[in-house]
Design a protein around this motif. Structure first.
Motif, PDB file in Angstrom:
ATOM      1  N   ALA A 258      29.163  40.025  16.227  1.00  0.00           N
ATOM      2  CA  ALA A 258      27.850  40.676  16.287  1.00  0.00           C
ATOM      3  C   ALA A 258      27.878  42.057  15.646  1.00  0.00           C
TER       4      ALA A 258
ATOM      5  N   ASP B  25      20.118  34.423  23.825  1.00  0.00           N
ATOM      6  CA  ASP B  25      20.691  33.206  23.241  1.00  0.00           C
ATOM      7  C   ASP B  25      21.751  32.621  24.169  1.00  0.00           C
TER       8      ASP B  25
ATOM      9  N   TYR C 189      20.343  41.923  21.633  1.00  0.00           N
ATOM     10  CA  TYR C 189      20.790  40.530  21.658  1.00  0.00           C
ATOM     11  C   TYR C 189      21.553  40.264  22.942  1.00  0.00           C
TER      12      TYR C 189
ATOM     13  N   ILE D 150      16.236  39.068  21.824  1.00  0.00           N
ATOM     14  CA  ILE D 150      16.628  37.662  21.728  1.00  0.00           C
ATOM     15  C   ILE D 150      17.685  37.372  22.789  1.00  0.00           C
TER      16      ILE D 150
ATOM     17  N   SER E 182      17.638  30.355  15.269  1.00  0.00           N
ATOM     18  CA  SER E 182      17.347  31.583  14.524  1.00  0.00           C
ATOM     19  C   SER E 182      15.921  31.599  13.979  1.00  0.00           C
TER      20      SER E 182
ATOM     21  N   VAL F  70      19.640  38.098  13.845  1.00  0.00           N
ATOM     22  CA  VAL F  70      19.406  39.148  14.843  1.00  0.00           C
ATOM     23  C   VAL F  70      19.860  40.500  14.301  1.00  0.00           C
TER      24      VAL F  70
ATOM     25  N   ILE G 173      24.514  44.302  14.734  1.00  0.00           N
ATOM     26  CA  ILE G 173      23.790  44.311  16.007  1.00  0.00           C
ATOM     27  C   ILE G 173      24.284  45.500  16.827  1.00  0.00           C
TER      28      ILE G 173
END
Length: 276
Positions: free
Chosen positions: A174, A117, A138, A115, A101, A131, A179
């Motif tokens: 999320a 991940d 994401y 991002i 992060s 995020v 997000i």
């Protein structure tokens, strides 16, 4: 099906290509290839000119058994390159391949847009929260364990159902953190053997039940070169074949080392679908 990248809406209802730019010395295909600023800028410009919508920067090798590096080393590798690329090509949509992060936050603050991940927040419990606060797209990938342990963690009750459950849980987490733009990556080669990778590709369309864009990262991976008994450097043709299948199975983003050839896949896919 759009994602918001620094105020620009990217329509993923038509497939896009993400070019890979590894800043690691030990990646399985192009490790150590881009060692100085001129090489990095040349490759970035080449991929952009060939049609890449996104450039994915990674400074921590996630190949099976890769060496673990400190957060300081990852930071020193990646942050100057974010600044370098955006100073030369300011409209580039940079995706940051990291599970940390702190790195994610620093790179977004430096001008990156996405991002990516590999652990979907499993390796850094602050990632999804960060995020969400950053309000950026994401990419969450399916993986078990870590790059150092995942090779031995390929046991599943039902591969597709297990992956669907994993994403259902991660998506709920999320959304709770705010997000808005999610992309799912089923994680070809991550805690999956070759047969499982091909089963996943064959049933990739079943992940559309999540109603989120799917990223396919098949480029030059062992499912190709081990199946054909060749080296990664010889696996472009196999990559193109499997990228085409991924598009037919519903992939919205192809993450690749070779942008020109992937764009040709997308162009021919549009013709096949009658969208030219």
């Amino acid at each position: 099906m759009t994602i918001n990248c620094k105020g620009s809406l990217i329509d993923l209802s038509t497939p896009k290509v993400m070019g890979i730019l590894n800043l690691t010395p030990d990646s399985f295909y192009d490790g150590g290839k881009y060692k100085d600023e001129s090489q990095i800028l040349y490759q970035t410009e080449k991929m952009l000119q060939e049609g890449a919508t996104f450039i994915d920067l990674g400074a921590y090798s996630s190949r099976p058994g890769a060496d673990h590096i400190s957060i300081e080393e990852e930071e020193n590798r990646i942050l100057p390159i974010v600044t370098l690329i955006l100073s030369k090509f300011p409209n580039t949509i940079l995706s940051i391949d990291t599970f940390r992060s702190k790195i994610a936050k620093q790179c977004i603050e430096a001008g990156a847009a996405i991002i990516n991940d590999i652990s979907a927040g499993s390796l850094d419990k602050e990632m999804i929260k960060i995020v969400g606060a950053l309000k950026v797209p994401y990419i969450m990938m399916h993986m078990k364990g870590t790059p150092q342990t995942m090779k031995s963690l390929n046991q599943y009750d039902n591969l597709i159902e297990d992956i669907q459950l994993y994403f259902s849980q991660k998506i709920i987490e999320a959304i709770k953190e705010g997000i808005n733009d999610l992309i799912i990556d089923p994680g070809f080669g991550f805690a999956k053997n070759i047969d499982q990778n091909f089963e996943l590709l064959n049933k990739l369309d079943l992940l559309n039940i999540q109603e989120y864009p799917i990223l396919a990262g098949i480029s030059r991976k062992s499912m190709i070169y081990k199946s054909l008994n060749i080296n990664p450097s010889e696996s472009l043709n196999g990559t193109t074949s499997l990228n085409t299948i991924a598009l037919l199975k519903g992939a919205s983003i192809l993450r690749v080392h070779d942008v020109k050839e992937a764009m040709e896949c997308v162009t021919l896919f549009h013709r096949y679908k009658g969208q030219a």
